[in-house]
Design an enzyme around this catalytic site. Sequence first.
Site, mmCIF file in Angstrom:
data_model
loop_
_atom_site.group_PDB
_atom_site.id
_atom_site.type_symbol
_atom_site.label_atom_id
_atom_site.label_comp_id
_atom_site.label_asym_id
_atom_site.label_seq_id
_atom_site.Cartn_x
_atom_site.Cartn_y
_atom_site.Cartn_z
ATOM 1 N N GLY A 54 0.799 -1.229 0.000
ATOM 2 C CA GLY A 54 0.000 0.000 0.000
ATOM 3 C C GLY A 54 0.825 1.269 0.000
ATOM 4 N N HIS A 55 2.110 1.128 0.341
ATOM 5 C CA HIS A 55 2.931 2.338 0.497
ATOM 6 C C HIS A 55 4.192 2.182 -0.340
ATOM 7 C CE1 HIS A 55 5.230 5.589 2.385
ATOM 8 N NE2 HIS A 55 4.105 6.030 2.890
ATOM 9 N N PHE A 56 4.185 2.453 -1.655
ATOM 10 C CA PHE A 56 2.982 2.791 -2.399
ATOM 11 C C PHE A 56 2.867 1.790 -3.547
ATOM 12 C CE2 PHE A 56 4.717 6.833 -0.801
ATOM 13 C CZ PHE A 56 3.623 7.378 -0.136
ATOM 14 N N ARG A 93 8.112 2.387 -0.713
ATOM 15 C CA ARG A 93 9.001 3.226 0.106
ATOM 16 C C ARG A 93 8.649 3.029 1.583
ATOM 17 N NH1 ARG A 93 10.841 3.193 -4.186
ATOM 18 N NH2 ARG A 93 11.698 4.887 -5.460
#
Lengths: 157, 93
Positions: free
Chosen positions: A37-39, A44
């Site tokens: 989800g990140h990203f 990252r």
Amino acid sequence: MILEYFQMVDRIVALDRKAGTIRTSCQVPTQSPVFVGHFPGFPRLPGALMIETMAQTGGWLVLAQLKFAKMPFLTRVESAKLRRFVEPGETLDGAATLTHDGSGFAVIESVISTGGQKVASAEIRYVVGPFPNDTIRAAMVFKAREIGFPEDCLHAE
Amino acid sequence: MASTFETVADIIADTCDIERDKITPESHAINDLGIDSLDFLDIAFAIDKSFAIKMPLEQWTREVNDGKVSTEEYFVLGNLCKHIDLLVAAKPA
């Protein structure tokens, strides 16, 4: 680091209780559910976890100062700067200095860097209190030994 | 040179965003000014730094919890300042 378990510090490289300093090593995993989800398509390390890494680095230092008689709990992050992205697979060097040993609280300055380049910095404050229960204390002692916490800082005099 | 009270009142005003005029030596930090425990730690940090002392908050808390003294002893600002002055006077030269 196991990001999803909030295990940020892999190894204590140096800890000088008298000088009030610590250095840690933190290996960012190449893969983690966090990166999904990140990203998406641009993995990252989240800034919140950079702060957590600095807080845990300083937290181990405060635990050493207290010789595990009490536990620090994060209460305040001051002047935090997140200077650049951290990618999967990078190694972070943590460093913290105790700047104030208060009664019932502690303050540290913490920095994480990689390849000598500063990644993030903050002043971090903790309230210091009893361990909530024996389970957490035992788990933290186990983790401390696993990451190379000095044995002579594990027991109150 | 600012008095102990003036310094402490300025710290409280800055730290807790309380109007300086509302802070008096008779103010109770909790009951009158509404300062919570976390803000009080920030105040303690600033006082420790300003006066180069270490306020024994843990000891004071124990004394209050054990019923040996009332909260007024440490949280009424005039009294707090007296304790700060004693700690400053007790510092090694």
